[in-house]
Write an enzyme that holds these catalytic residues in place. Structure first.
Site, PDB file in Angstrom:
ATOM      1  N   HIS A 109      60.881 -82.495 -18.303  1.00  0.00           N
ATOM      2  CA  HIS A 109      61.444 -82.704 -19.647  1.00  0.00           C
ATOM      3  C   HIS A 109      60.405 -83.454 -20.481  1.00  0.00           C
ATOM      4  O   HIS A 109      60.394 -84.687 -20.555  1.00  0.00           O
ATOM      5  CB  HIS A 109      62.768 -83.477 -19.569  1.00  0.00           C
ATOM      6  CG  HIS A 109      63.547 -83.457 -20.849  1.00  0.00           C
ATOM      7  ND1 HIS A 109      64.836 -82.978 -20.956  1.00  0.00           N
ATOM      8  CD2 HIS A 109      63.221 -83.847 -22.103  1.00  0.00           C
ATOM      9  CE1 HIS A 109      65.268 -83.075 -22.195  1.00  0.00           C
ATOM     10  NE2 HIS A 109      64.299 -83.610 -22.922  1.00  0.00           N
ATOM     11  N   ASN A 162      62.141 -77.983 -19.641  1.00  0.00           N
ATOM     12  CA  ASN A 162      62.998 -78.178 -20.799  1.00  0.00           C
ATOM     13  C   ASN A 162      62.252 -77.851 -22.091  1.00  0.00           C
ATOM     14  O   ASN A 162      61.187 -78.427 -22.362  1.00  0.00           O
ATOM     15  CB  ASN A 162      63.461 -79.642 -20.870  1.00  0.00           C
ATOM     16  CG  ASN A 162      64.421 -79.844 -22.022  1.00  0.00           C
ATOM     17  OD1 ASN A 162      65.570 -79.453 -21.935  1.00  0.00           O
ATOM     18  ND2 ASN A 162      63.947 -80.407 -23.118  1.00  0.00           N
ATOM     19  N   GLU A 163      62.812 -76.932 -22.848  1.00  0.00           N
ATOM     20  CA  GLU A 163      62.258 -76.573 -24.160  1.00  0.00           C
ATOM     21  C   GLU A 163      60.737 -76.371 -24.110  1.00  0.00           C
ATOM     22  O   GLU A 163      59.983 -77.038 -24.834  1.00  0.00           O
ATOM     23  CB  GLU A 163      62.628 -77.629 -25.210  1.00  0.00           C
ATOM     24  CG  GLU A 163      64.127 -77.764 -25.401  1.00  0.00           C
ATOM     25  CD  GLU A 163      64.520 -78.763 -26.484  1.00  0.00           C
ATOM     26  OE1 GLU A 163      63.649 -79.495 -26.983  1.00  0.00           O
ATOM     27  OE2 GLU A 163      65.711 -78.792 -26.836  1.00  0.00           O
TER      28      GLU A 163
END
Ligand code: IFM
Length: 399
Positions: free
Chosen positions: A114, A158-159
């Site tokens: 993340h 994440n993203e």
């Protein structure tokens, strides 16, 4: 107003990320970035929410609210402090979180990456390094070996589109690069790394769904902006949605609507309702992006993040209700949507914007770290317990 209902096995959760809540993640590229006076960060993450020590208090909160899932991330910079050197203490820490989730009746949804990377990885070129996929794969292998038998759902990166965009095209996240060619190289590395992590996660102990969590938006072209719109859609969403074939789910993360003109993104219309992030207030984005993600990827969907930064908690309740009604409408139409995770559990470190953005359903005192649930937390828990959303928004706001 019609009642919205959710299936029995639907996941209702809150999401967090290690660097934003644990505190003192000193071995990461973000810690270095926050302490660079030229980087433009508002705050150092510092002690964050001290969740490295208070994690069980956080789990107790999630449980007491009536949610049945908790999404958190494992911190690579702690687990692998030097290349190939893995910290058994860090792995054991995350193992205890996973075990305690089960004891508390919470499905642990574990994100492996993340936003942050260890400093040593950033010194070797970060996502531009030819080693990155193999490095992330071997990290995923060690994490799965340690906690795979307890994972409920795993999210690889994440993203990845935000990491590439903000770090390599807009230059506002580390490593502060503004270069389209490098952005494209990194975007491709994200997809390759995702695949290496999926393989590693599937090869280890445990049987859990694996997916990628993508930042999506309700994108629109205004007159003359068709080419910019098409380019953004392709680079930021579709290239990823096409690359996740064979995964078990796609995680949708969405916050607002973006409009494109001939020169790129345009400001939201004057007078439009804004959130504290300056985003257009647009909970309808959830239904829009869930439908798009399902259609383009063909995969089951989990809303792994959505939320609003707001001092006024009644706005958060309004956002949650509207967003969840959108999810319920998708389910009623036969889409396979498996969960809704509010971003975020705790008011926490919002990257470059530091502690200025209260996204949480729980407030955190910045001196004592005391947690105080907001009315939106109780509200979300009530929906989770009943699996129904039938109260008119105005009545909810008055409670
Ligand atoms: O805080 C971030 C999170 O780390 C990733 N998704 C968006 C959130 C709100 O900006």
């Amino acid at each position: 107003m019609a009642t919205s209902t959710f299936p029995d096995n639907f996941l209702f959760g809150a999401a967090t990320a290690a660097h934003q809540i644990e505190g003192n993640n000193t071995n990461s590229d973000w810690w270095a970035f926050e302490h660079d006076p030229n980087a433009g960060c508002r705050d150092s993450s510092g002690d964050a929410c001290d969740s490295w020590h208070r994690w069980d208090e956080d789990l107790a909160l999630v449980q007491s609210l009536g949610l049945n899932a908790y999404r958190f991330s494992v911190e690579w910079a702690r687990v692998e402090p030097a290349p190939g050197e893995f910290s058994l203490v860090a792995l054991d820490h995350y193992r205890r979180i996973v075990e305690r989730c089960h004891e508390r009746g919470l499905v642990p949804v574990v994100t492996l990456h993340h936003f942050t990377i260890p400093r040593w990885m950033s010194e070797r070129g970060g996502f531009e390094s030819p080693e990155i996929a193999q490095r992330l794969g071997s990290y995923a292998e060690r994490v799965t070996a340690a906690i795979g038998d307890g994972i409920g759902l795993a999210c690889t990166i994440n993203e990845p589109n935000v990491v590439a965009l903000m770090g390599y095209l807009l230059g506002v996240f580390p490593p502060s690069v503004r270069d389209r060619a490098r952005f494209e190289v990194v975007s491709e590395a994200m997809r390759t790394s995702h695949r290496a992590m999926v393989d590693a996660l599937r090869a280890g102990p445990g049987q859990f769904p694996v997916g990628l969590t993508l930042s999506m938006a309700e994108m629109e072209a205004i007159e003359g902006g068709e080419a910019q719109y098409a380019q953004a859609l392709e680079h930021l969403e579709d290239a990823y949605l096409r690359a996740v074939g064979g995964d078990d789910f796609i995680g949708v993360q969405c916050y607002t609507r973006l409009r494109f003109g001939p020169d790129g993104p345009v400001d939201i219309p004057a007078g439009a309702r804004r959130t504290m992030m300056g985003y257009e207030f647009r909970p309808e984005v959830v239904e829009h992006t869930v439908r798009r993600a399902a259609a383009v990827s063909g995969l089951p969907v989990v809303v792994t993040e959505t939320g609003i930064s707001a001092d006024d908690d009644t706005e958060r309740i309004e956002f949650i209700d509207s967003a969840m009604r959108g999810v319920a409408a998708c389910i009623a139409d036969g889409l396979d949507v498996r969960g809704f995770f509010y971003w975020t559990l705790l008011d926490n470190f919002e990257w470059v914007l530091g502690y200025s953005q209260p996204f949480g359903i729980v407030a955190v005192d910045r001196q004592s770290f005391a947690r105080t649930a907001k009315p939106s937390a109780t509200h979300l828990g009530r929906v989770a317990r009943s699996r129904e959303l039938s109260t008119p928004v105005v009545a909810d706001r008055a409670q």
